[in-house]
Design a protein around this motif. Structure first.
Motif, short mmCIF file in Angstrom:
data_model
loop_
_atom_site.label_atom_id
_atom_site.label_comp_id
_atom_site.label_asym_id
_atom_site.label_seq_id
_atom_site.Cartn_x
_atom_site.Cartn_y
_atom_site.Cartn_z
N PRO A 127 0.82 -1.21 0.00
CA PRO A 127 0.00 0.00 0.00
C PRO A 127 0.86 1.27 0.00
CG PRO A 127 -0.03 -0.97 2.18
CD PRO A 127 0.76 -1.90 1.30
N TYR A 128 0.30 2.32 -0.57
CA TYR A 128 0.98 3.60 -0.70
C TYR A 128 0.52 4.59 0.37
CZ TYR A 128 2.04 1.38 -5.11
OH TYR A 128 2.46 0.49 -6.07
N LEU A 129 -0.44 4.19 1.17
CA LEU A 129 -0.88 4.94 2.34
C LEU A 129 -0.78 4.01 3.55
CD1 LEU A 129 -4.13 6.67 1.02
CD2 LEU A 129 -1.88 7.72 1.30
N LYS A 130 -0.40 4.54 4.70
CA LYS A 130 -0.20 3.71 5.88
C LYS A 130 -1.50 3.20 6.49
CE LYS A 130 4.19 5.62 7.35
NZ LYS A 130 4.93 6.27 8.42
N LYS A 131 -2.55 4.04 6.52
CA LYS A 131 -3.75 3.68 7.27
C LYS A 131 -5.02 3.74 6.44
CE LYS A 131 -1.90 5.28 11.65
NZ LYS A 131 -2.08 6.13 12.81
N GLY A 132 -4.98 3.54 5.19
CA GLY A 132 -6.18 3.61 4.38
C GLY A 132 -6.50 5.05 4.00
N VAL A 133 -7.63 5.23 3.38
CA VAL A 133 -8.04 6.55 2.89
C VAL A 133 -8.93 7.21 3.94
CG1 VAL A 133 -9.19 7.81 1.05
CG2 VAL A 133 -7.92 5.73 0.52
N PRO A 134 -8.44 8.27 4.59
CA PRO A 134 -9.26 8.93 5.60
C PRO A 134 -10.31 9.83 4.98
CG PRO A 134 -7.20 10.11 5.35
CD PRO A 134 -7.13 8.89 4.44
N SER A 135 -11.30 10.17 5.75
CA SER A 135 -12.24 11.22 5.38
C SER A 135 -11.55 12.55 5.60
CB SER A 135 -13.50 11.17 6.23
OG SER A 135 -14.18 9.96 6.04
N ASP A 136 -12.08 13.61 5.00
CA ASP A 136 -11.50 14.93 5.25
C ASP A 136 -11.83 15.36 6.69
OD1 ASP A 136 -14.09 16.02 5.27
OD2 ASP A 136 -13.87 17.07 3.39
N PRO A 137 -11.24 16.43 7.19
CA PRO A 137 -11.46 16.81 8.59
C PRO A 137 -12.92 17.13 8.93
CG PRO A 137 -9.52 17.92 7.72
CD PRO A 137 -10.19 17.24 6.57
N TRP A 138 -13.76 17.34 7.92
CA TRP A 138 -15.18 17.63 8.16
C TRP A 138 -16.02 16.38 7.97
CZ3 TRP A 138 -11.91 20.63 5.18
CH2 TRP A 138 -11.51 21.83 5.79
N ASN A 139 -15.36 15.23 7.88
CA ASN A 139 -16.02 13.92 7.78
C ASN A 139 -16.71 13.69 6.44
OD1 ASN A 139 -15.83 11.66 9.28
ND2 ASN A 139 -17.72 11.98 10.42
N HIS A 140 -16.20 14.29 5.37
CA HIS A 140 -16.68 14.05 4.02
C HIS A 140 -15.61 13.26 3.26
CE1 HIS A 140 -18.61 18.07 5.00
NE2 HIS A 140 -19.63 17.25 4.90
N ALA A 141 -16.02 12.54 2.25
CA ALA A 141 -15.06 11.81 1.42
C ALA A 141 -14.33 12.79 0.50
CB ALA A 141 -15.78 10.76 0.59
N TYR A 142 -13.05 12.53 0.27
CA TYR A 142 -12.30 13.31 -0.72
C TYR A 142 -12.80 12.94 -2.11
CZ TYR A 142 -8.91 15.01 2.67
OH TYR A 142 -8.31 15.66 3.73
#
Length: 141
Positions: free
Chosen positions: A90-105
């Protein structure tokens, strides 16, 4: 036989009210500055996350030969797409996070205006455009 000391004195109601008013005035000046910092902090976190996506996307392109498609999305940085034999993530350590406002990028490849890809957070309101904390955070700025 116990003798009570009548010299002991507590706070009067007026003194307590004065202290409460002073605390209220101080919080009225401090709170807006504090909460304004929180909004700016979330924008900075979104920028940092988008930069991490960009690094992962570049490494993905080096390994696979192209950026993930819009359908594969940013998830391709964490979980191998079925059709990519050269994926070495994987190219990210912890998966794809939501943005700081809890929306998907939002991820698009190819991006608009000739860019190879776009990564966007629509800010606090989750809608395109806006200003302040509602402003979009984008990969090309």
């Amino acid at each position: 036989m116990q003798v009570r000391n009548n010299n002991a004195r507590g706070f009067t109601l007026l003194e307590l009210l004065v202290v409460i008013v002073i605390i209220g005035l101080l919080s009225a000046f401090v709170a807006p500055k504090y909460f304004g910092q929180i909004g700016r902090s979330k924008t900075q976190v979104a920028k940092a996350q988008i930069e991490a996506f960009e690094k992962g996307l570049d490494q993905y392109r080096i390994d696979v030969g192209h950026y993930p498609t819009t359908d594969q999305g940013l998830v391709a940085l964490f979980a191998a797409p079925n059709s990519e034999a050269n994926w070495h993530g994987p190219y990210l350590k912890k998966g794809v996070p939501s943005d700081p406002w809890n929306h998907a990028y939002i991820y698009r490849a190819p991006g608009s205006d000739g860019r190879e890809y776009d990564v966007v957070s629509y800010g606090a309101d989750g809608q395109q455009g806006g200003g302040g904390e509602d402003a979009d955070v984008v990969s090309w700025n």
